[in-house]
Structures are given as C-alpha cells and as structure tokens.
Design a protein around this motif. Structure first.
Motif, PDB file in Angstrom:
ATOM      1  N   LYS A  76     -11.388  -7.508  -5.865  1.00 38.45           N
ATOM      2  CA  LYS A  76     -11.114  -6.528  -4.442  1.00 38.45           C
ATOM      3  C   LYS A  76      -9.520  -6.407  -3.871  1.00 38.45           C
ATOM      4  O   LYS A  76      -9.249  -4.835  -3.877  1.00 38.45           O
ATOM      5  CB  LYS A  76     -11.785  -7.140  -3.942  1.00 38.45           C
ATOM      6  N   CYS A  81      -9.891   1.277  -1.938  1.00 38.37           N
ATOM      7  CA  CYS A  81     -10.694   1.730  -1.961  1.00 38.37           C
ATOM      8  C   CYS A  81     -10.922   3.295  -0.950  1.00 38.37           C
ATOM      9  O   CYS A  81     -10.321   3.122  -0.132  1.00 38.37           O
ATOM     10  CB  CYS A  81     -12.205   1.379  -2.545  1.00 38.37           C
ATOM     11  N   HIS A 125     -16.282   7.080 -10.616  1.00 30.12           N
ATOM     12  CA  HIS A 125     -15.956   5.183 -10.438  1.00 30.12           C
ATOM     13  C   HIS A 125     -15.028   3.905 -10.809  1.00 30.12           C
ATOM     14  O   HIS A 125     -16.006   3.974 -11.258  1.00 30.12           O
ATOM     15  CB  HIS A 125     -16.833   4.692  -8.964  1.00 30.12           C
ATOM     16  N   HIS A 127     -14.237   1.868  -8.725  1.00 28.43           N
ATOM     17  CA  HIS A 127     -14.686   0.468  -7.982  1.00 28.43           C
ATOM     18  C   HIS A 127     -15.554   1.324  -7.514  1.00 28.43           C
ATOM     19  O   HIS A 127     -15.586   1.925  -7.103  1.00 28.43           O
ATOM     20  CB  HIS A 127     -13.514  -0.023  -7.510  1.00 28.43           C
ATOM     21  N   LEU A 128     -17.172   0.370  -7.425  1.00 33.23           N
ATOM     22  CA  LEU A 128     -18.302   1.008  -6.674  1.00 33.23           C
ATOM     23  C   LEU A 128     -18.754  -0.013  -6.243  1.00 33.23           C
ATOM     24  O   LEU A 128     -19.489  -0.932  -6.730  1.00 33.23           O
ATOM     25  CB  LEU A 128     -19.104   1.376  -7.488  1.00 33.23           C
ATOM     26  N   SER A 151      -8.173   1.816   1.982  1.00 38.71           N
ATOM     27  CA  SER A 151      -8.045   0.281   1.253  1.00 38.71           C
ATOM     28  C   SER A 151      -6.397  -0.500   1.501  1.00 38.71           C
ATOM     29  O   SER A 151      -5.875   0.497   1.646  1.00 38.71           O
ATOM     30  CB  SER A 151      -8.983  -0.658   0.387  1.00 38.71           C
ATOM     31  N   HIS A 154      -4.378   0.755  -1.555  1.00 32.92           N
ATOM     32  CA  HIS A 154      -4.421   1.938  -2.292  1.00 32.92           C
ATOM     33  C   HIS A 154      -2.761   2.544  -1.770  1.00 32.92           C
ATOM     34  O   HIS A 154      -2.403   2.400  -0.794  1.00 32.92           O
ATOM     35  CB  HIS A 154      -5.761   2.695  -1.193  1.00 32.92           C
ATOM     36  N   ILE A 205     -17.769   0.996  -0.851  1.00 36.61           N
ATOM     37  CA  ILE A 205     -16.306   0.816  -1.642  1.00 36.61           C
ATOM     38  C   ILE A 205     -16.325   1.602  -2.370  1.00 36.61           C
ATOM     39  O   ILE A 205     -17.367   1.636  -3.838  1.00 36.61           O
ATOM     40  CB  ILE A 205     -16.312  -0.698  -2.237  1.00 36.61           C
ATOM     41  N   TYR A 206     -15.321   2.907  -2.796  1.00 32.27           N
ATOM     42  CA  TYR A 206     -15.774   3.623  -3.612  1.00 32.27           C
ATOM     43  C   TYR A 206     -14.433   3.917  -3.597  1.00 32.27           C
ATOM     44  O   TYR A 206     -12.977   4.112  -3.053  1.00 32.27           O
ATOM     45  CB  TYR A 206     -16.573   4.809  -2.697  1.00 32.27           C
ATOM     46  N   CYS A 207     -13.928   4.385  -4.985  1.00 32.30           N
ATOM     47  CA  CYS A 207     -12.878   4.663  -5.869  1.00 32.30           C
ATOM     48  C   CYS A 207     -13.022   5.868  -6.705  1.00 32.30           C
ATOM     49  O   CYS A 207     -12.921   5.281  -8.224  1.00 32.30           O
ATOM     50  CB  CYS A 207     -11.843   3.655  -6.423  1.00 32.30           C
ATOM     51  N   CYS A 224      -5.550   8.675  -6.941  1.00 30.84           N
ATOM     52  CA  CYS A 224      -6.993   8.009  -7.218  1.00 30.84           C
ATOM     53  C   CYS A 224      -6.041   5.961  -7.774  1.00 30.84           C
ATOM     54  O   CYS A 224      -7.868   5.010  -7.979  1.00 30.84           O
ATOM     55  CB  CYS A 224      -7.026   8.487  -8.518  1.00 30.84           C
TER      56      CYS A 224
END
Length: 291
Positions: A76, A81, A125, A127-128, A151, A154, A205-207, A224
């Motif tokens: 993490k 994200c 994604h 990261h999800l 985050s 990012h 948490i979404y990327c 991204c």
C-alpha cells in the motif's frame, strides 16, 4: 475489474520474450559503474535465472491470500489510489463513481503538456480494495468546487506557478499555493490554485488504468500511477524521465495484453494490487542481484 495477465503457456512465451530483450538492456546498464559493481557479484546464468523468476511472478494471477496478507501494508505504501466516492467522467454517461466504472468505459483524461482533454479506454484497476478504509490527502481549490482526495503516493499534475509547466508531483508534497490542472468550461485544461491541504479517512481503494496513462478525477488531472519507483530508480534514470513516464513504460505489456483481449468482460473482481504490479514492485530489489 482487474485486467488479468496471461498465465501458463502464454506467460512462458511472454516471459521468454521479455527476458531476451532484457539482456540488451542489462548490457547497457552494466556500463554504469554503480550497476557494474553489483553485476560482478553474480554469474550471467544466475542473473538470468533471477530475472526470469521475478518476471514469472508478473503472470501469476492466483489469489495467494497468505502472500497478500504478509505484504499488504508494504504494498500500500507503494501504490497510489482514490476512494470509492471519487468521481470520473465517462463518455456518454457523465460523472460516475469510480467504484462503478466498467472495463471498456471511455474515461476523460488529459495531456498536461498540450493542455488538452481526451477520452481513453478504462482497462481495469491496478489496485482495488472495496472494503478497506485508507488515509488520503484532501486538496481543496480556490473558488470552491469538488475536493480531490488522493493517496499520498499518487501523482498529480501540478506546478508552483500558473506559468510553469505542470509536472507529475507526489500528492504528499503538494502545498497550498501550488497549481493543478482542472477541467475548464471551454472544454480544455485550466489552472486552479490549491487553497488548503488536509488529511481525510475515506472508504475504498481504487487505482484505474487507462490506455493514455492519465485520468481526470473530481475534475483534476491525475496520473494513473504512483511514485512507487522513485526510491529504487537510479539517479541517472530520474534525470531523463519522470516517474510517470517510467511507470507508463513499465505498464506497456499490461496495457498491450488488455488491448489484445486477455481481460475478461468485467467478471474479474480480484482484490488487492494487480499481480503484474506486485512483480514490478519487487523487481527493482531483485535487480540488485541481476544487473
């Protein structure tokens, strides 16, 4: 929603191709004095085996729960994200929550250098974690409007003045008075000044990954990618390429795999960091014994 990378026979062929091309890269890198000193400690066969071992991990889409639990907190720190409440603009639909977008949706993104907006396909994604709460940096702009929660690691396109070129900057380094790229009323990118920076605890948490490598979130142009490679990237490489450019190049095989149809029709709900990204995060450490 995560784009799975090929496995089995296809993965072996791809890994062999990358390893073959990688030998040329290693030859160039070995000219660098610092890297050459590391290369002298291992034989070529050992380096080849080490490279193939870590590349092979990129194609393992098995849900190894024990490995994820052991490395969850460490990973993490290296991935950037947005929370589930973040909004992106989908062509033909308008604003959509980031936890509701589907692979194949055309997301609004932009070119910071040209100051232009465009649409790019959402691939999945990187990261999800739908049920996880995380700490985010909250950026509020002058004139009100939507607040951007992102985050710490990012990358957000920003500048120290309205005239300076916008560069990908780590969210934790942004300060009140910096300028970001926002969607303007004329359909292009305009500068907006950050008025306040704070911390916030948000759910999800979404990327998202687009083919172009950028995405507009809550009206602000973001990369991204996260600043995951700065601490392990050689100084000479940092001087010729930004972290955004390096990450975009490193994700090229994954984007190509999605384009060729290896991703499913939105059925994959794999949680955590994408296996290919996990492999990339561990590869620089492995490379110390490779090159």
């Amino acid at each position: 929603m995560v784009c799975p990378f090929p496995s089995g026979h296809e993965a072996a062929e791809t890994a062999t191709w990358i390893a073959t091309r990688g030998s040329k890269v290693m030859t160039t890198l070995q000219r660098h004095a610092d890297i050459s000193s590391l290369a002298a400690r291992t034989s070529f066969s050992e380096r080849s085996r080490g490279m193939k071992k870590y590349l092979a991990a990129a194609f393992d889409d098995k849900d190894d729960k024990d490995k994820v639990e052991d490395k969850g907190e460490e990973e993490k720190k290296g991935m950037g994200c947005f929370p589930a409440s973040a909004s992106v603009y989908v062509k033909g639909l308008g604003p959509v929550r980031i936890d509701e977008i589907q692979p194949g949706d055309m997301l609004l993104c932009g070119d910071a250098g040209a100051g232009a907006l465009l649409f790019s396909k959402f691939l999945g994604h990187l990261h999800l974690e739908a049920t996880t709460s995380a700490d985010y940096v909250s950026l509020e702009m002058n004139g009100g409007g939507t607040v951007l929660a992102v985050s710490e690691e990012h990358l957000v396109f920003a500048a120290s003045s309205p005239e300076a070129p916008a560069m990908p900057m780590v969210a934790r380094e942004l300060r009140a008075g910096d300028w970001v790229n926002r969607v303007g009323c004329d359909g292009g990118l305009v500068r907006a000044q950050i008025s306040e920076v704070s911390k916030a605890l948000e759910d999800g948490i979404y990327c998202p990954l687009t083919e172009f490598g950028t995405v507009v979130v809550n009206g602000t142009l973001c990369s991204c990618y996260a600043d995951a490679l700065r601490t392990v990237t050689r100084p000479w490489l940092q001087r010729v390429a930004t972290t955004h450019q390096v990450s975009h190049g490193a994700l090229m095989p994954l984007r190509l795999a999605c384009r060729l149809g290896f991703s499913g029709p939105g059925e994959n709900k794999l949680q955590g960091i994408h296996p290919y990204c996990r492999a990339l995060l561990s590869l620089p450490v492995a490379a110390q014994g490779v090159v």
